[in-house]
Design an enzyme around this catalytic site. Sequence first.
Site, PDB file in Angstrom:
ATOM      1  N   ASP A   1       0.819  -1.209   0.000  1.00  0.00           N
ATOM      2  CA  ASP A   1       0.000   0.000   0.000  1.00  0.00           C
ATOM      3  C   ASP A   1       0.860   1.270   0.000  1.00  0.00           C
ATOM      4  O   ASP A   1       1.749   1.418   0.849  1.00  0.00           O
ATOM      5  CB  ASP A   1      -0.890  -0.004   1.250  1.00  0.00           C
ATOM      6  N   ASP A   2       0.606   2.175  -0.948  1.00  0.00           N
ATOM      7  CA  ASP A   2       1.225   3.510  -0.956  1.00  0.00           C
ATOM      8  C   ASP A   2       2.735   3.489  -1.136  1.00  0.00           C
ATOM      9  O   ASP A   2       3.422   4.442  -0.729  1.00  0.00           O
ATOM     10  CB  ASP A   2       0.915   4.259   0.345  1.00  0.00           C
TER      11      ASP A   2
ATOM     12  N   CYS B   1      -6.270   4.366  -3.672  1.00  0.00           N
ATOM     13  CA  CYS B   1      -6.419   2.945  -3.347  1.00  0.00           C
ATOM     14  C   CYS B   1      -7.623   2.291  -4.027  1.00  0.00           C
ATOM     15  O   CYS B   1      -7.496   1.265  -4.694  1.00  0.00           O
ATOM     16  CB  CYS B   1      -6.549   2.765  -1.836  1.00  0.00           C
TER      17      CYS B   1
ATOM     18  N   HIS C   1      -9.876  -2.712  -1.444  1.00  0.00           N
ATOM     19  CA  HIS C   1      -9.797  -1.461  -0.701  1.00  0.00           C
ATOM     20  C   HIS C   1     -10.300  -1.649   0.731  1.00  0.00           C
ATOM     21  O   HIS C   1     -11.356  -2.247   0.965  1.00  0.00           O
ATOM     22  CB  HIS C   1     -10.630  -0.381  -1.395  1.00  0.00           C
TER      23      HIS C   1
ATOM     24  N   ASP D   1      -0.237  -0.230  -5.107  1.00  0.00           N
ATOM     25  CA  ASP D   1      -1.468   0.255  -5.742  1.00  0.00           C
ATOM     26  C   ASP D   1      -1.339   1.646  -6.348  1.00  0.00           C
ATOM     27  O   ASP D   1      -2.109   2.017  -7.228  1.00  0.00           O
ATOM     28  CB  ASP D   1      -2.656   0.196  -4.762  1.00  0.00           C
ATOM     29  N   HIS D   2      -0.385   2.446  -5.888  1.00  0.00           N
ATOM     30  CA  HIS D   2      -0.124   3.772  -6.458  1.00  0.00           C
ATOM     31  C   HIS D   2       1.104   4.332  -5.762  1.00  0.00           C
ATOM     32  O   HIS D   2       1.626   3.740  -4.807  1.00  0.00           O
ATOM     33  CB  HIS D   2      -1.306   4.732  -6.269  1.00  0.00           C
TER      34      HIS D   2
END
Length: 493
Positions: free
Chosen positions: A36-37, A76, A130, A328-329
């Site tokens: 994540d992130d 997300c 998510h 995810d990003h």
Amino acid sequence: MTDKLTSIRWILAFILGLSTFSQAQERPDILFIAIDDMNDWVEPLGGHPQAKTPNINALAERGMLFTNAHAPGAACLPSRTAILTGVSPFNSGIYEQAGDWRIDLENITTLPRYFRDNDYRTLGGGKLFHAHTYSLDGFQGQQDTSAWDAYFPSLERQLVDEVRPAPGQTPGPAVGNGRQSGDFDFYPVVVTDSAMGDGQTVSWISRELEAAYTGPRFISAGIYRPHLPWYVPQRYFDMHPLEQVLLPEYLENDTSDIPDSALFGQEVSMGPDTMDWVRQNGGTGKWQEAVQGYLASMSYSDAMVGELIAALDRSGRADNTIIVLWSDHGFHLGEKERWGKMTLWEESSHVPFIIVAPGITTPGSSTDEVVSLQSIYATLAELSGLEVPEHVDGNSLLPLLRNPDMEWDDVATTTFGYGNFAVRGDRYRYVVYSDGEEELYDHANDSNEWNNLANDPAYQEIKSAMAGRLPPRSAWTDEIVFPRGSEQTEEGQ
């Protein structure tokens, strides 16, 4: 005669059963690691000189590293929905942090469900679909409960309670003028790795990796860090001494040549107000502390990856296991006066992406060709010898995995908000907003995206060519703001 025929039939059935059993054993396992992130600061991508991610670096050496990989969404919910359903945001209508694929794409087979339907044992833990730690509903998030044979902590809940500092332990307010959730904070916690939420998830997944089981398995580990808040054990902060922390490259007045449309995400992200707070009247202020917290959280996440790979190696199944690692990003840490994601610039979309496919990928290989994480669903289906479902957007990356030196004529499209698109090619990034305002960046000469070339006459032909790679407007699905038939406030990051 009848007894003889019966014996022959039994023998044939037994042989057929052995053949089917053998085929089942030959089908690859899949270890699916979602982080994540995590932005492009990781060691293999060289985005920050002080990043310490040796396990991700070692994983890249086992397979193929995609140096120019981009997320389909800049947050997300839209990104994970696109990757796990195979449906691009502009086809699903889920562009932002609202909507629910379980309502809007209820007939779509998700990636883990697809493998379960094809006789894989599916096991997972942590954040995959998510979810967030802001409320009890958020712990479950948008889980596909039909997709799993088992999930940690349970089918109805993706995330465990997270470890936080004791009340009053962090100095001053947790948040400057950033997100209203109060999670923009960075502080060490006195706890073991395994007691953290990610540590609990990774311990469970590691046991499952080492467990004896006949037949192929799809195992997903969702690692929450480096998502905010940046609370990890002290030793990870110690790996990045505060007085030595380098800040990201930053240009004063960087946003002077961008359209007002580019600030559309301010109300749900962290912009100039937060930047003023971390700089504290023009200095470094909390900026170094924040960067330290992010680097520490990346190193903790990397340690979790190391535990997963070590468990896989102990299992004896590594030679028949496809490993996919992705984020995810990305995440801004002051670049362009932004903190977080929800932009259409490089720091929001550029992510780590590694595939290890035994017998197909060459250890230590890499490609600079631009790819989208939208291709994950199709790629895993083809690698497993299965047909790609008709609903899936994105091209299989199998040809590129086999030949990293080939030319790959594709672009990566990232969205956030209806009508807002970024198109990333091998060299240029083109951004267009719903009101028609544009940006264009030449990464061969401007990796920081400091110079917007959209209005330069010398680049009009290039800009037109990049705009031509957008999905046609007639194909865009209207934005879904709330789940149909219910009310929902915007969920956290």
